[in-house]
Write a protein that holds these residues in place. Structure first.
Motif, short mmCIF file in Angstrom:
data_model
loop_
_atom_site.label_atom_id
_atom_site.label_comp_id
_atom_site.label_asym_id
_atom_site.label_seq_id
_atom_site.Cartn_x
_atom_site.Cartn_y
_atom_site.Cartn_z
N TYR A 1 -2.15 87.73 59.33
CA TYR A 1 -1.68 87.96 57.98
C TYR A 1 -0.15 87.81 57.90
O TYR A 1 0.58 88.20 58.80
N SER A 2 0.29 87.20 56.82
CA SER A 2 1.72 87.24 56.47
C SER A 2 1.78 87.14 54.96
O SER A 2 0.78 86.76 54.33
N GLU A 3 2.94 87.46 54.39
CA GLU A 3 3.02 87.39 52.92
C GLU A 3 2.82 85.97 52.42
O GLU A 3 2.24 85.76 51.35
N ASP A 4 3.31 84.99 53.20
CA ASP A 4 3.12 83.59 52.80
C ASP A 4 1.64 83.22 52.76
O ASP A 4 1.19 82.52 51.85
N PRO B 1 -3.36 94.81 56.46
CA PRO B 1 -3.75 93.51 57.00
C PRO B 1 -3.48 93.36 58.50
O PRO B 1 -2.59 94.01 59.03
N ASN B 2 -4.27 92.54 59.12
CA ASN B 2 -4.12 92.29 60.54
C ASN B 2 -3.05 91.21 60.78
O ASN B 2 -3.23 90.05 60.42
N THR B 3 -1.94 91.62 61.36
CA THR B 3 -0.85 90.66 61.53
C THR B 3 -0.77 90.12 62.96
O THR B 3 0.09 89.32 63.27
N THR B 4 -1.66 90.61 63.82
CA THR B 4 -1.61 90.13 65.21
C THR B 4 -2.95 89.58 65.66
O THR B 4 -3.74 90.27 66.26
#
Ligand code: HEC
Length: 222
Positions: free
Chosen positions: A105-108, A198-201
């Motif tokens: 996940y990222s904002e973009d 959100p899962n960012t990794t």
């Protein structure tokens, strides 16, 4: 003397010309063609099985002579990722347990998901995710049984399965969205409407991205 000679010659030429123009005719009355293959190359039909003409089966030896061959069984288009689960209830449950979003996940990414949602989902699920889409509001589509809100007990794997095959009155979106795009929309639904952390990794997706890059590099030099 010279004049008579010229006269005879021109008469002979004239006769020869008339004979050559009028004498050579094909049986069908047309003038002969020099190397007819060059004018009329054999018509090769990409999509016609020569064994069949207007539904009638013809010469067996010509069967299956189409130039556009059917792909070998099991062929997949370049860049296409097969999906391991079938369109049935058991596989829906299995996908629900096994499938995890492979994209970090990222904002973009969420922004991209939002754009895609705006193109493919908003007219039913609505800007708020509560099923207030324009089709539902104009009563062109019945009210939606699902609302994207915190606590909604549908796993991301089930969401992916539903977007892929459709469910109930929702149609399949597999032909409009790549698998990656489907996962991006899921990030948007879960982070945006369901307020999930959100899962960012995602380690796997990094590996997948590396493989994609390697393949791109290798095919560039082809
Ligand atoms: C034509 C209207 C329509 C469109 C367009 C549509 N949906 Fe749906 N969606 C539905 C309906 C109806 C349901 C309820 C299905 C059921 O449970 O019977 C549903 C259910 C869902 C669910 C719940 C899945 C589950 O497993 O219960 C998700 C997630 C979802 N939609 C996502 C999307 C996404 C993402 C898009 C855009 C790519 C989309 N939908 C486009 C009508 C639509």
């Amino acid at each position: 003397m010279k004049r008579t000679y010229l006269n005879t010659l021109s008469k002979l030429t004239l006769i020869a010309a008339v004979i050559s123009i009028t004498s050579c005719k094909e049986k069908n009355g047309m003038a002969p063609e020099y190397m007819p293959d060059m004018y009329r190359s054999p018509a090769v039909e990409p999509y016609v099985d020569y064994g069949e003409l207007r539904g009638q089966q013809g010469d067996e030896s010509l069967k299956n002579k189409m130039t556009a061959k059917q792909p070998v069984k099991g062929t997949i288009p370049r860049g296409f990722q097969p999906y391991a689960y079938q369109n049935n209830f058991e596989d829906y449950e299995k996908a629900g347990v096994n499938l995890k979003n492979p994209i970090s996940y990222s904002e973009d990414i969420e922004k991209e998901g939002k754009e895609l949602y705006g193109m493919f989902c908003i007219h039913c699920h609505g800007t708020t995710g509560q099923g207030d889409g324009s089709l539902v509001e104009r009563e062109k589509f019945p009210p939606l049984p699902v609302k994207f809100a915190p606590g909604l007990a549908i796993s991301e794997g089930k969401m992916f399965h539903t977007i892929t095959y459709g469910k109930g009155l929702m149609g399949s979106h597999a032909s409009q969205l790549t698998q990656e795009e489907r996962w991006k929309i899921i990030h948007y639904i879960r982070a945006g409407f369901m307020e999930e952390k959100p899962n960012t990794t995602v380690v796997d997706s990094v590996i997948v991205e590396q493989v994609i890059e390697e393949v791109a590099k290798a095919t560039e030099t082809e």
